[in-house]
Design an enzyme around this catalytic site. Structure first.
Site, PDB file in Angstrom:
ATOM      1  N   THR A  92      41.145  46.913  31.126  1.00  0.00           N
ATOM      2  CA  THR A  92      40.883  45.517  31.465  1.00  0.00           C
ATOM      3  C   THR A  92      42.205  44.771  31.495  1.00  0.00           C
ATOM      4  OG1 THR A  92      40.390  43.504  30.172  1.00  0.00           O
ATOM      5  CG2 THR A  92      39.842  45.574  29.144  1.00  0.00           C
ATOM      6  N   ARG A 123      41.925  51.371  36.877  1.00  0.00           N
ATOM      7  CA  ARG A 123      40.737  50.939  36.135  1.00  0.00           C
ATOM      8  C   ARG A 123      39.623  51.989  36.172  1.00  0.00           C
ATOM      9  NH1 ARG A 123      43.501  47.103  35.095  1.00  0.00           N
ATOM     10  NH2 ARG A 123      42.965  44.900  35.210  1.00  0.00           N
ATOM     11  N   ARG A 167      44.009  42.780  43.078  1.00  0.00           N
ATOM     12  CA  ARG A 167      44.308  41.700  42.122  1.00  0.00           C
ATOM     13  C   ARG A 167      44.584  42.228  40.731  1.00  0.00           C
ATOM     14  NH1 ARG A 167      38.539  40.631  41.781  1.00  0.00           N
ATOM     15  NH2 ARG A 167      38.626  39.174  43.500  1.00  0.00           N
ATOM     16  N   ASP A 170      34.591  37.826  40.633  1.00  0.00           N
ATOM     17  CA  ASP A 170      33.877  38.612  41.646  1.00  0.00           C
ATOM     18  C   ASP A 170      32.448  38.155  41.866  1.00  0.00           C
ATOM     19  OD1 ASP A 170      35.722  40.482  42.392  1.00  0.00           O
ATOM     20  OD2 ASP A 170      35.288  41.807  40.710  1.00  0.00           O
TER      21      ASP A 170
END
Ligand code: GLC
Length: 803
Positions: free
Chosen positions: A709, A332, A348, A494
């Protein structure tokens, strides 16, 4: 308003109007080297690590945006007028010059027509090479001879990005440059692998290695002093800021075209000479483009669909697959949002990505899964953010080396101290890995993977099956006062403060993981385990249906002070997407509750641009609920249309048989359908963005943060596995579509364990779900068992009401 179109023949998105409202991204490279580039040649290049081995510099969040980049300037020697092949950085008025940008799969092309000159710059990183290639063609379309000077420009970066941005007393004194025989050498002599080169397939007429000599300290990339002057000064130095400036003088007769090829690569003079030799004949480059096309075609061939919806075909066959694959390839952190200032993998995110493209990238997904297995602790939680090399076995010591040890960098802890405690554990992280492992086994048929042994982050080793057991045992152990899984540091969201609190989402994810384990245990003959998992799963479902049901939907959890999050009495944050989607998708929710939970999502959260994460938005800071209350309403986790969990709802709708609704949701989020409303969307229509401003925000409908994403992977997974309904199982290929009732038919070509299945689905009764008849090679059957024969098989599926 539209700015471009999908060219389906070429698998390109073609931008005809380049003055886009924001940056539109692409990724070059499919191995160790990666360039993140935008529609005007801005971006950056790195090798293996965007943080430790940056090759070109990027000025983050600056104006003008996304600079510098990979630029070619063309100057007319007669009048001194100059332009760049990409619209920026020179930025000629668009009524005087014509620009087109073509985003392809791992390739990008900039084209321009200005004052009788047609020029193009095609960039890619060929398979097997550690070099970014700029393939430049310049044609004289005017009716007279033209004298042109062509200048290249890229700005080298210090490898270590934090130092490059914070501590120039290091970076400026151990970066140097020199020039020899047409090659510019960038030299970070202090480092291992400290050399980069820039060279070309011609003998240059001039060079400039010093950035400030090329640009001038009172100028910008838009008007470099060397280009204005028309000549390069031959600068180089030990120390300072360096660039890749080569000059070529051209005399082009009317109609004449030249092809100039530049290479920006990893290594020194030797590597520069090798690559020049390799592509001495530029037709070799055309072969490299074909190899890249084949690389992607081979992936596309694993699953290709022809449906009544162009948006599904174009995105699933090309762009969503591409986005999902890029997420598995690179972390990412390689984007324009997280500008490579961090390295490593988020537990995750990676665990979810690794589940989505196993058919087209079994090796890459398995690699990610094994990295995650090694980053699991013996307690059963994952290391939230880690670098795979930390936990790589000794024989992979090459990867274990920390790339650069600078005296000014805070020393990285060694060995076990990288293993954080439970206080820093995210409650959802490892639960995502269980279904990904099972999906991997189902796709590959490699049951023996379950008995392979992998180390734990904090020592010792266990089989994959044992790792999975530890994951569920951890979540079963870590429950709060209401008997729901603890939120720990955070769950998927988050920004919710679940410290001391409990998470409904995590409890539903636990249910799903137990379900996966039960199925696995039953298949491999661990019957006692299977029964045990089933018992635990059933008890959990009862608990969740009792404790979390709020009348019309499931609550989102409990705060540390035991307040309910997402209950009907809440004025703000009354309904949340995640718990309701997973209550249904996991199979834990009772039938009636499933129906009502999905209705509540529809009534409270659905918009024409996708489903909002929660509503009404939070307007008052409330630290018991968390940071989500401090983000502006309608943005990010505070009631935006957060893309990643949207496909959870599509899949949940499919589970309940609602194909119309699933497709309606798909259509609302799918960027393809927003190609004609870029004035609202802003972002690229070929990739999902992290979020879209929600109803509560003035920019409602605007998309933010493309490409990197989890929505890419999840959209791909939900459409292929749930809407089109083609799912690998342990020993068969399930075909269970859930489609809009108006569809008459669709076809899918699916490769499963080496055999090709041509699947033709018809829907004569216009149902949304339900398979009435199934034929394999003309014979009626009720299951498509894995043939494992490498042959082609014809499958006819007739949907309809079941008796
Ligand atoms: C970001 C993070 C992801 C998190 C999501 C929601 O996308 O990368 O890990 O789940 O935000 O908070």
């Amino acid at each position: 308003m539209r700015y471009g179109y999908f060219d389906k023949e070429k698998d390109e998105y073609v931008i005809e109007r380049v003055d886009l409202p924001t940056s539109w991204t692409n990724y070059l490279g499919v191995e160790d080297m990666c360039a993140v580039v935008n529609h005007t040649a801005g971006g950056y290049l790195f090798y293996k690590s965007p943080e430790y081995h940056r090759i070109t510099r990027f000025r983050a969040n600056a104006v003008p945006m996304d600079r510098p980049g990979d630029y070619i300037y063309i100057r007319d020697a007669e009048d001194g007028d100059y332009f760049s092949i990409s619209w920026q950085p020179v930025g000629k008025p668009l009524d005087k010059a014509k620009y087109v940008t073509r985003h392809g799969l791992s390739v990008i092309t900039y084209e321009c027509d200005y004052k009788g000159i047609h020029a193009s710059q095609k960039m890619s990183i060929p398979i097997g090479d550690n070099a970014l290639v700029w393939d430049v063609r310049i044609r004289n379309d005017s009716d007279r001879e033209r004298q042109l000077d062509v200048f290249s420009y890229a700005e080298f970066s210090y490898h270590h990005v934090p130092i490059d941005n914070q501590n120039f007393q290091m970076s400026l004194y151990c970066a140097g440059s020199e020039y020899r025989d047409g090659t510019i050498l960038h030299d970070l002599f202090y480092e291992e692998e400290g050399y980069q080169y820039f060279t070309a397939n011609f003998t240059p007429d001039g060079f400039e290695c010093l950035r400030d000599e090329f640009i001038g300290i009172y100028n910008t990339e838009s008007n470099p002093q060397a280009v204005i002057r028309g000549s390069l000064g031959g600068s180089f130095e030990k120390g300072g800021n360096h660039c890749a400036g080569l000059q070529k003088k051209l005399s082009l007769s009317a109609g004449e075209e030249v092809r100039l090829v530049y290479f920006l690569g990893e290594g020194g003079y030797k590597e520069a000479d090798e690559i020049k030799k390799k592509y001495n004949d530029p037709s070799k480059l055309d072969e490299a483009y074909e190899s890249l096309r084949d690389f992607w075609r081979d992936k596309q061939k694993m699953f290709s669909v022809k449906s009544p919806e162009d948006g599904i075909d174009t995105m699933i066959n090309t762009w969503t697959l591409y986005q999902a694959e890029i997420n598995v390839m690179f972390s990412r952190f390689a984007s324009f949002i997280e500008v490579g200032g961090r390295t490593g993998l988020g537990y995750r995110d990676t665990a979810q990505d690794a589940m989505t493209v196993i058919a087209s990238n079994p090796t890459g997904c398995k690699k990610r899964i094994t990295e995650l297995l090694r980053a699991l602790t013996t307690s059963g939680y994952g290391i939230h953010l880690f670098e795979p090399r930390w936990f790589a076995p000794k024989d992979e010591s090459e990867v274990k080396k920390k790339p650069f040890k600078s005296p000014t960098v805070i020393p990285e802890p060694e060995g076990k101290s990288k293993v954080h405690g439970i206080d820093d554990a995210c409650s959802d992280d490892a639960l995502w890995l269980v279904p990904s492992i099972v999906e991997y086994v189902k796709e590959s048929g490699d049951i023996s993977f379950l008995t392979e042994k992998y180390g734990y982050a904090d020592g010792g080793e266990g089989t994959v099956y044992e790792h999975m057991k530890k994951i569920v045992e951890f979540s079963e152990r870590e429950v709060g006062r209401n008997g729901i899984c603890k939120g720990l540091r955070a769950d998927w969201n988050d920004c919710l403060n679940l410290g001391g609190g409990e998470s409904a989402l995590v409890s539903f994810l636990l249910y799903r993981a137990l379900d996966c384990l039960e199925e696995t245990a039953a298949f491999i003959g661990e019957t006692a385990d299977a029964t045990d998992f089933e018992t635990r799963k059933k008890a959990l479902a009862e608990k969740l249906n009792d404790t979390l049901w709020d009348g019309d939907w499931f609550i989102r959890g409990f705060t540390g002070s035991d307040r309910k999050i997402g209950t009907r009495d809440n004025k703000e944050g009354r309904v949340h997407l995640e718990s309701n989607a997973w209550a249904v998708l996991s199979g834990a929710a009772d039938h009636e509750k499933s129906i009502r939970a999905l209705e509540s999502i529809h009534d409270n959260l659905a918009t024409p641009y996708g489903i909002m994460l929660n509503a009404p938005t939070y307007t008052e800071p409330d630290d018991d609920i968390g940071f989500v209350t401090r983000v502006y309403p309608g943005l990010k986790e505070n009631g935006s249309i957060f893309s990643h969990p949207n496909p959870w709802v599509w899949a949940a709708e499919c589970r309940m048989g609602n194909g119309n609704r699933a497709f309606e949701y798909y259509r609302s989020l799918c960027p393809y359908y927003q190609n004609d409303m870029i004035e609202k969307r802003w972002a690229e229509p070929y990739s999902y963005c992290q979020f879209i401003s929600g109803k509560a925000h003035t920019t409602y409908g605007r998309a933010h943060h493309p490409f990197m994403t989890g929505s890419g992977g999840w959209a791909y997974f939900a459409v292929t596995h749930y809407i089109l309904g083609i799912r690998p199982e342990f020993d068969f290929l399930a075909i269970d579509p859930c489609i809009p009732e108006e569809w008459d038919e669709f076809t899918v070509r699916r490769v499963f364990r080496g055999s090709v299945y041509n699947i033709h689905v018809t829907n004569p009764e216009h149902v949304q779900k339900g398979v009435k008849e199934l034929y394999l090679d003309g014979k009626r059957t009720d299951r498509i068992y894995a043939a494992d024969d490498g042959m082609q098989h014809e499958i006819e599926v007739v949907m309809g009401q079941q008796d």
